[in-house]
Design a protein around this motif. Structure first.
Motif, PDB file in Angstrom:
ATOM      1  N   VAL A  21      48.686 -30.136   2.884  1.00  0.00           N
ATOM      2  CA  VAL A  21      48.985 -30.884   1.664  1.00  0.00           C
ATOM      3  C   VAL A  21      48.011 -32.060   1.590  1.00  0.00           C
ATOM      4  CG1 VAL A  21      50.741 -32.175   0.387  1.00  0.00           C
ATOM      5  CG2 VAL A  21      51.428 -30.241   1.827  1.00  0.00           C
ATOM      6  N   PHE A  22      47.303 -32.148   0.452  1.00  0.00           N
ATOM      7  CA  PHE A  22      46.274 -33.167   0.300  1.00  0.00           C
ATOM      8  C   PHE A  22      46.371 -33.810  -1.074  1.00  0.00           C
ATOM      9  CE2 PHE A  22      44.660 -29.714   2.913  1.00  0.00           C
ATOM     10  CZ  PHE A  22      44.270 -30.378   4.059  1.00  0.00           C
ATOM     11  N   PRO A  23      46.040 -35.102  -1.175  1.00  0.00           N
ATOM     12  CA  PRO A  23      45.925 -35.712  -2.498  1.00  0.00           C
ATOM     13  C   PRO A  23      44.774 -35.046  -3.245  1.00  0.00           C
ATOM     14  CG  PRO A  23      45.847 -37.385  -0.770  1.00  0.00           C
ATOM     15  CD  PRO A  23      45.784 -36.047  -0.103  1.00  0.00           C
ATOM     16  N   PHE A  24      44.903 -34.894  -4.539  1.00  0.00           N
ATOM     17  CA  PHE A  24      43.872 -34.239  -5.338  1.00  0.00           C
ATOM     18  C   PHE A  24      42.509 -34.887  -5.141  1.00  0.00           C
ATOM     19  CE2 PHE A  24      41.457 -33.938  -9.333  1.00  0.00           C
ATOM     20  CZ  PHE A  24      41.271 -32.567  -9.364  1.00  0.00           C
ATOM     21  N   GLU A  25      42.466 -36.222  -5.097  1.00  0.00           N
ATOM     22  CA  GLU A  25      41.197 -36.931  -4.964  1.00  0.00           C
ATOM     23  C   GLU A  25      40.454 -36.576  -3.684  1.00  0.00           C
ATOM     24  OE1 GLU A  25      44.156 -38.671  -5.406  1.00  0.00           O
ATOM     25  OE2 GLU A  25      43.935 -38.841  -7.564  1.00  0.00           O
ATOM     26  N   SER A  26      41.201 -36.253  -2.630  1.00  0.00           N
ATOM     27  CA  SER A  26      40.550 -35.988  -1.354  1.00  0.00           C
ATOM     28  C   SER A  26      39.862 -34.635  -1.317  1.00  0.00           C
ATOM     29  CB  SER A  26      41.552 -36.089  -0.202  1.00  0.00           C
ATOM     30  OG  SER A  26      42.435 -34.989  -0.222  1.00  0.00           O
ATOM     31  N   ILE A  27      40.215 -33.739  -2.246  1.00  0.00           N
ATOM     32  CA  ILE A  27      39.568 -32.436  -2.249  1.00  0.00           C
ATOM     33  C   ILE A  27      38.571 -32.291  -3.390  1.00  0.00           C
ATOM     34  CG2 ILE A  27      41.409 -31.254  -1.026  1.00  0.00           C
ATOM     35  CD1 ILE A  27      42.342 -30.157  -3.756  1.00  0.00           C
ATOM     36  N   ALA A  28      38.521 -33.303  -4.263  1.00  0.00           N
ATOM     37  CA  ALA A  28      37.542 -33.255  -5.347  1.00  0.00           C
ATOM     38  C   ALA A  28      36.144 -33.328  -4.745  1.00  0.00           C
ATOM     39  CB  ALA A  28      37.762 -34.408  -6.312  1.00  0.00           C
ATOM     40  N   ARG A  29      35.195 -32.683  -5.379  1.00  0.00           N
ATOM     41  CA  ARG A  29      33.822 -32.701  -4.889  1.00  0.00           C
ATOM     42  C   ARG A  29      33.222 -34.085  -5.083  1.00  0.00           C
ATOM     43  NH1 ARG A  29      30.400 -27.653  -6.113  1.00  0.00           N
ATOM     44  NH2 ARG A  29      29.150 -28.914  -4.757  1.00  0.00           N
ATOM     45  N   GLU A  30      32.013 -34.234  -4.616  1.00  0.00           N
ATOM     46  CA  GLU A  30      31.334 -35.517  -4.726  1.00  0.00           C
ATOM     47  C   GLU A  30      31.363 -36.030  -6.155  1.00  0.00           C
ATOM     48  OE1 GLU A  30      27.423 -34.666  -3.330  1.00  0.00           O
ATOM     49  OE2 GLU A  30      27.989 -34.965  -1.247  1.00  0.00           O
ATOM     50  N   ARG A  31      31.470 -37.315  -6.283  1.00  0.00           N
ATOM     51  CA  ARG A  31      31.463 -37.944  -7.597  1.00  0.00           C
ATOM     52  C   ARG A  31      30.163 -38.721  -7.747  1.00  0.00           C
ATOM     53  NH1 ARG A  31      36.719 -41.324  -8.005  1.00  0.00           N
ATOM     54  NH2 ARG A  31      35.635 -42.283  -6.303  1.00  0.00           N
ATOM     55  N   ILE A  32      29.517 -38.523  -8.871  1.00  0.00           N
ATOM     56  CA  ILE A  32      28.251 -39.181  -9.149  1.00  0.00           C
ATOM     57  C   ILE A  32      28.455 -40.173 -10.288  1.00  0.00           C
ATOM     58  CG2 ILE A  32      25.833 -38.875  -9.818  1.00  0.00           C
ATOM     59  CD1 ILE A  32      26.611 -37.552  -7.130  1.00  0.00           C
ATOM     60  N   LEU A  33      27.951 -41.359 -10.098  1.00  0.00           N
ATOM     61  CA  LEU A  33      28.043 -42.427 -11.087  1.00  0.00           C
ATOM     62  C   LEU A  33      26.626 -42.881 -11.409  1.00  0.00           C
ATOM     63  CD1 LEU A  33      29.864 -44.635 -12.486  1.00  0.00           C
ATOM     64  CD2 LEU A  33      29.524 -45.968 -10.406  1.00  0.00           C
ATOM     65  N   THR A  34      26.301 -42.999 -12.691  1.00  0.00           N
ATOM     66  CA  THR A  34      25.008 -43.531 -13.095  1.00  0.00           C
ATOM     67  C   THR A  34      25.249 -44.819 -13.865  1.00  0.00           C
ATOM     68  OG1 THR A  34      24.085 -41.309 -13.221  1.00  0.00           O
ATOM     69  CG2 THR A  34      22.842 -43.063 -14.304  1.00  0.00           C
ATOM     70  N   ILE A  35      24.617 -45.885 -13.416  1.00  0.00           N
ATOM     71  CA  ILE A  35      24.784 -47.188 -14.080  1.00  0.00           C
ATOM     72  C   ILE A  35      23.424 -47.749 -14.481  1.00  0.00           C
ATOM     73  CG2 ILE A  35      26.997 -47.777 -13.015  1.00  0.00           C
ATOM     74  CD1 ILE A  35      25.523 -49.472 -11.001  1.00  0.00           C
ATOM     75  N   PHE A  36      23.446 -48.535 -15.549  1.00  0.00           N
ATOM     76  CA  PHE A  36      22.257 -49.196 -16.074  1.00  0.00           C
ATOM     77  C   PHE A  36      22.495 -50.694 -16.000  1.00  0.00           C
ATOM     78  CE2 PHE A  36      19.929 -51.041 -19.701  1.00  0.00           C
ATOM     79  CZ  PHE A  36      18.640 -50.644 -19.372  1.00  0.00           C
ATOM     80  N   ILE A  37      21.578 -51.414 -15.347  1.00  0.00           N
ATOM     81  CA  ILE A  37      21.728 -52.848 -15.126  1.00  0.00           C
ATOM     82  C   ILE A  37      20.564 -53.582 -15.778  1.00  0.00           C
ATOM     83  CG2 ILE A  37      21.923 -54.674 -13.387  1.00  0.00           C
ATOM     84  CD1 ILE A  37      22.759 -52.414 -11.400  1.00  0.00           C
ATOM     85  N   GLN A  38      20.879 -54.607 -16.556  1.00  0.00           N
ATOM     86  CA  GLN A  38      19.861 -55.504 -17.097  1.00  0.00           C
ATOM     87  C   GLN A  38      20.011 -56.820 -16.342  1.00  0.00           C
ATOM     88  OE1 GLN A  38      21.167 -55.077 -21.214  1.00  0.00           O
ATOM     89  NE2 GLN A  38      19.171 -54.183 -21.683  1.00  0.00           N
ATOM     90  N   LEU A  39      18.892 -57.357 -15.851  1.00  0.00           N
ATOM     91  CA  LEU A  39      18.979 -58.536 -15.013  1.00  0.00           C
ATOM     92  C   LEU A  39      17.763 -59.433 -15.132  1.00  0.00           C
ATOM     93  CD1 LEU A  39      17.301 -58.033 -11.911  1.00  0.00           C
ATOM     94  CD2 LEU A  39      18.640 -55.995 -12.384  1.00  0.00           C
ATOM     95  N   GLU A  40      17.967 -60.663 -14.678  1.00  0.00           N
ATOM     96  CA  GLU A  40      16.877 -61.622 -14.542  1.00  0.00           C
ATOM     97  C   GLU A  40      16.121 -61.238 -13.280  1.00  0.00           C
ATOM     98  OE1 GLU A  40      16.373 -66.369 -13.542  1.00  0.00           O
ATOM     99  OE2 GLU A  40      18.272 -65.655 -14.397  1.00  0.00           O
TER     100      GLU A  40
END
Length: 151
Positions: free
Chosen positions: A60-79
């Protein structure tokens, strides 16, 4: 004979799990978070026998623990400041994310853009908290989530 086949998986809501299964999941969470160091401590805290813990722990596992890798793409504007990229990478490292790709533009008039693709599979914090941490340094103008999802 099991008519459904050995090893078949099902996605079920938490409220239909037995009380023992729910307690075992809470014990696993306590161990993973470091709140408890041993199975004995975790099972005692949640009111579960160790035998019940061992009965369910590998099935028995939480759903999140068996989900495949999660990819996040972020865009940063900076000084553009010395050490700004290092600060951003430290925030990412502290959140237990893995940098997959990074692209930084050449600074123009003291401003630069960075696009990062991150593996957030191991990130223990919620996405909104992570985004707040990314926006916190005073040299950050903005942080935008471009995409997120599974591979």
């Amino acid at each position: 004979m099991n008519p459904l086949g050995k090893g078949q998986f099902y996605l079920v809501r938490e409220d239909v799990l037995t009380e023992s299964m729910q307690k075992m999941l809470e014990a696993k969470r306590l161990l993973a978070s470091g709140e408890e160091r041993t199975i004995q401590e975790a099972t005692k805290r949640v009111g579960l026998s160790r035998s019940a813990y061992y009965k369910y722990r590998d099935t028995v596992f939480p759903f999140e623990s068996i989900a495949r890798e999660r990819i996040l793409t972020i865009f940063i504007q900076l000084e553009d400041r010395q050490g700004s990229l290092a600060t951003i990478l430290q925030i990412i490292s502290d959140a237990r994310c893995n940098v997959l790709t990074i692209h930084q533009t050449i600074p123009v008039q003291g401003r630069a853009n960075i696009t990062l693709s991150l593996d957030v599979t191991e990130m223990p914090i919620k996405m909104d908290e992570f985004m707040q941490r990314m926006k916190a340094p005073n040299f950050i103008d903005s942080v935008h989530l471009i995409s997120s999802g599974a591979l």
